[in-house]
Design a protein around this motif. Structure first.
Motif, short mmCIF file in Angstrom:
data_model
loop_
_atom_site.label_atom_id
_atom_site.label_comp_id
_atom_site.label_asym_id
_atom_site.label_seq_id
_atom_site.Cartn_x
_atom_site.Cartn_y
_atom_site.Cartn_z
N VAL A 154 0.85 -1.19 0.00
CA VAL A 154 0.00 0.00 0.00
C VAL A 154 0.89 1.24 0.00
O VAL A 154 1.73 1.40 0.90
CB VAL A 154 -0.93 0.03 1.23
N SER A 155 0.72 2.09 -0.99
CA SER A 155 1.47 3.35 -1.05
C SER A 155 0.80 4.29 -2.02
O SER A 155 0.51 3.90 -3.16
CB SER A 155 2.93 3.11 -1.46
N THR A 156 0.58 5.53 -1.59
CA THR A 156 -0.10 6.51 -2.43
C THR A 156 0.73 7.78 -2.60
O THR A 156 0.36 8.68 -3.32
CB THR A 156 -1.48 6.85 -1.84
N THR A 157 1.88 7.87 -1.93
CA THR A 157 2.67 9.11 -1.93
C THR A 157 3.81 9.09 -2.94
O THR A 157 4.63 10.00 -2.96
CB THR A 157 3.22 9.38 -0.52
N GLY A 158 3.88 8.06 -3.77
CA GLY A 158 4.88 8.00 -4.82
C GLY A 158 4.47 6.96 -5.84
O GLY A 158 3.60 6.13 -5.58
N VAL A 159 5.10 7.04 -7.00
CA VAL A 159 4.79 6.11 -8.08
C VAL A 159 6.06 5.33 -8.42
O VAL A 159 7.10 5.92 -8.69
CB VAL A 159 4.29 6.85 -9.32
N PHE B 267 -2.69 1.56 -4.92
CA PHE B 267 -2.42 3.00 -5.00
C PHE B 267 -3.75 3.74 -4.92
O PHE B 267 -4.76 3.27 -5.41
CB PHE B 267 -1.71 3.34 -6.31
N GLY B 268 -3.75 4.91 -4.28
CA GLY B 268 -4.92 5.77 -4.30
C GLY B 268 -5.83 5.66 -3.10
O GLY B 268 -6.82 6.38 -3.01
N ALA C 12 -6.71 5.73 4.29
CA ALA C 12 -7.50 4.52 4.57
C ALA C 12 -6.70 3.25 4.33
O ALA C 12 -7.14 2.15 4.68
CB ALA C 12 -8.75 4.49 3.70
N GLY C 13 -5.51 3.38 3.74
CA GLY C 13 -4.77 2.23 3.24
C GLY C 13 -4.38 1.19 4.26
O GLY C 13 -4.28 0.01 3.93
N GLY C 14 -4.12 1.60 5.51
CA GLY C 14 -3.76 0.62 6.52
C GLY C 14 -4.89 -0.38 6.75
O GLY C 14 -4.66 -1.59 6.82
N ALA C 15 -6.11 0.13 6.86
CA ALA C 15 -7.27 -0.75 7.05
C ALA C 15 -7.65 -1.45 5.76
O ALA C 15 -7.94 -2.66 5.76
CB ALA C 15 -8.45 0.06 7.60
N LEU D 240 1.89 -11.18 3.37
CA LEU D 240 2.63 -10.05 3.92
C LEU D 240 1.96 -8.76 3.45
O LEU D 240 1.75 -8.57 2.26
CB LEU D 240 4.09 -10.08 3.45
N LEU D 241 1.63 -7.88 4.39
CA LEU D 241 1.12 -6.54 4.08
C LEU D 241 2.19 -5.53 4.44
O LEU D 241 2.73 -5.57 5.55
CB LEU D 241 -0.16 -6.26 4.89
N VAL D 242 2.49 -4.61 3.53
CA VAL D 242 3.42 -3.52 3.81
C VAL D 242 2.79 -2.21 3.37
O VAL D 242 2.37 -2.08 2.21
CB VAL D 242 4.77 -3.70 3.10
N CYS D 243 2.70 -1.26 4.29
CA CYS D 243 2.24 0.10 3.99
C CYS D 243 3.43 1.05 4.14
O CYS D 243 4.08 1.05 5.20
CB CYS D 243 1.14 0.53 4.95
#
Length: 351
Positions: free
Chosen positions: A108-113, A138-139, A143-146, A165-168
Motif C-alpha cells: 500500500v502506497s499513495t505518496t509515490g509512483v 495506490f490511491g 485509509a490504506g492501513g485498514a 505479507l502486508l506492507v504500507c
C-alpha cells in the motif's frame, strides 16, 4: 470449513531524519511569511496539531530547494524501498518466517509512483518466491492501513494455509512544494510525516498470532470525491484536503460504523476498543464524540500522532502495534478513512 486468519506479527520503520514541531514551525515561518500573508493567522495550527515530532525522508534543507517529478521519484524509489524492506524484515522475523514462506504480498502506497512496484524491487533482498502473488494498491491514502489489511485478510482466507505479507509505506513529506502555496500546504506541513509498517497474516492450521481477523467492511460516501486526494502539479503530487473533514466525521461516521457492525451481528457496545487512524487532533476529537468513546479514549492515537505525525496508511498499524503491546481487549475494530471518501474497518479478536 472456513479458514481462520491470524495476525502473526507487526513491525514499523521510520526514516532517520527526526524533526521537532518547533523546528518545523521555524522553517515554515521562513518559507511562508513573505509569500503567504495568511500564515500569521494560521500559525497556531502548528501548536494545535498534536504533533511533537515526525520523521522525514530527507534532511530539512532538501525541502527548501525546488524539486520536480524526477527528484521526488528518485527519493521515493530509494527511501520508500528501504522502509518497505526494513518493516517487512521486522514482521517476518517476529513471525519466524523468511520471504520464501510468503505466498502473497500486498503493498500500500499513495505518496509515490514506482513501476515496477516496491515489492517487485524488494524480491531479491527479501527472498520472495517467484510465484508469490503481488497486489500493489495506490490511491487509498490514509485509509490504506485498514483497506490493505482487509485485502490481505481476504487473500489469506481464500487460500487456506496461505501466508500473506502486508506492507504500507508512505513519504508524505514529498508532497511539500515551494512553488505553489495554499492553506492546505500549511496544514499538511503541520501534521504529515513519513513511515512504514508491515504485518504477516496466516490461515495455516494451528497458526499462533496476537489476534484473529474476524471480518472487514468498507463504505464509500457518494458525492465526496473532493474531500481528500491529490492535485497533480507540475512539480509532483500536492495534497487536496477539505478543512471541513472533522464536522463530516462527527456527522457521518457513527451510522456507517453501526451499519458495518450490524452486518457482523455486532453493535457499538460490543466493541471494546476502536483503533483509529487519527488524521489530526480535530479528527481524533470528532471520532471520540461521534462514536461515544469519551474524551481521551483514543490515547494511542494521540501518542502516535505526537511522535510521528500523520504518516497516512501506516499510521493505524503503528497504533495497533502500541495497542497490542499494552494488551488488546477481547474485540477491537481498526478503522481508517481516506480518499473516495471511504471508511474501512477490520474487526479483530485478541488471541
Amino acid at each position: 470449513m472456513t479458514a481462520t486468519v491470524k495476525l502473526l506479527s507487526l513491525a514499523t520503520a521510520t526514516p532517520p531524519h527526526d524533526l521537532a514541531q518547533d523546528d518545523v514551525f521555524e522553517v515554515a515561518h521562513q518559507i511562508f511569511i513573505d509569500r503567504f500573508p495568511e500564515f500569521v493567522r494560521m500559525g497556531p495550527v502548528f501548536d494545535h496539531a498534536g504533533v511533537r515530532h515526525r520523521q522525514i525522508a530527507r534532511p530539512v534543507e532538501w525541502y527548501l530547494q525546488p524539486h520536480g517529478w524526477a527528484d521526488r521519484a528518485a527519493v521515493y524509489d530509494e527511501v520508500a524501498l528501504d522502509l518497505f524492506c526494513r518493516a517487512a524484515e521486522g514482521a517476518l522475523a517476529e513471525a519466524g518466517l523468511t520471504g520464501a514462506d510468503i505466498d502473497a504480498i500486498v503493498t500500500v502506497s499513495t505518496t509515490g509512483v514506482s513501476t515496477p512496484s516496491l515489492e517487485a524491487k524488494a524480491m531479491t533482498r527479501l527472498g520472495f518466491r517467484s510465484d508469490a502473488a503481488r497486489a500493489p494498491l495506490f490511491g487509498v491514502g490514509c485509509a490504506g492501513g485498514a483497506t490493505g489489511l482487509a485485502l490481505a485478510y481476504r487473500l489469506a482466507k481464500a487460500q487456506p494455509g496461505a501466508k500473506v505479507l502486508l506492507v504500507c509505506v508512505e513519504l508524505c513529506s514529498l508532497a511539500f512544494h515551494m512553488e505553489e502555496l495554499s492553506k492546505t500546504d500549511i496544514i499538511s506541513t503541520a501534521i504529515f510525516g513519513d513511515g512504514a509498517a508491515a504485518c504477516v497474516l496466516s490461515s495455516e492450521d494451528g497458526a499462533q498470532g496476537f489476534a484473529t481477523v474476524a471480518a472487514s467492511a468498507e463504505h464509500t460516501w457518494a458525492g465526496t470525491l473532493g474531500v481528500m486526494g491529490w492535485q497533480v502539479r507540475d512539480a509532483g503530487l500536492g495534497v487536496l484536503l477539505d478543512q471541513a473533514l472533522p464536522p463530516f466525521v462527527r456527522r457521518e461516521i457513527r451510522p456507517v460504523v453501526e451499519a458495518m457492525l450490524a452486518r457482523q451481528g455486532l453493535r457499538l457496545e460490543d466493541v471494546d476498543r476502536f483503533i483509529c487512524h487519527p488524521g489530526g487532533m480535530k479528527v481524533i476529537e470528532a471520532l471520540e464524540g461521534a462514536l461515544g468513546l469519551g474524551q481521551g479514549a483514543l490515547d494511542h492515537e494521540r501518542e502516535v500522532l505526537a511522535d510521528h505525525g500523520n504518516m497516512s496508511s501506516p499510521t493505524v498499524l503503528f497504533i495497533l502495534d502500541r495497542a497490542r503491546r499494552t494488551g488488546l481487549p477481547k474485540r477491537s475494530v481498526l478503522t481508517a478513512m481516506g480518499p473516495g471518501f471511504t471508511a474501512s474497518t477490520v474487526t479483530l479478536e485478541a488471541a
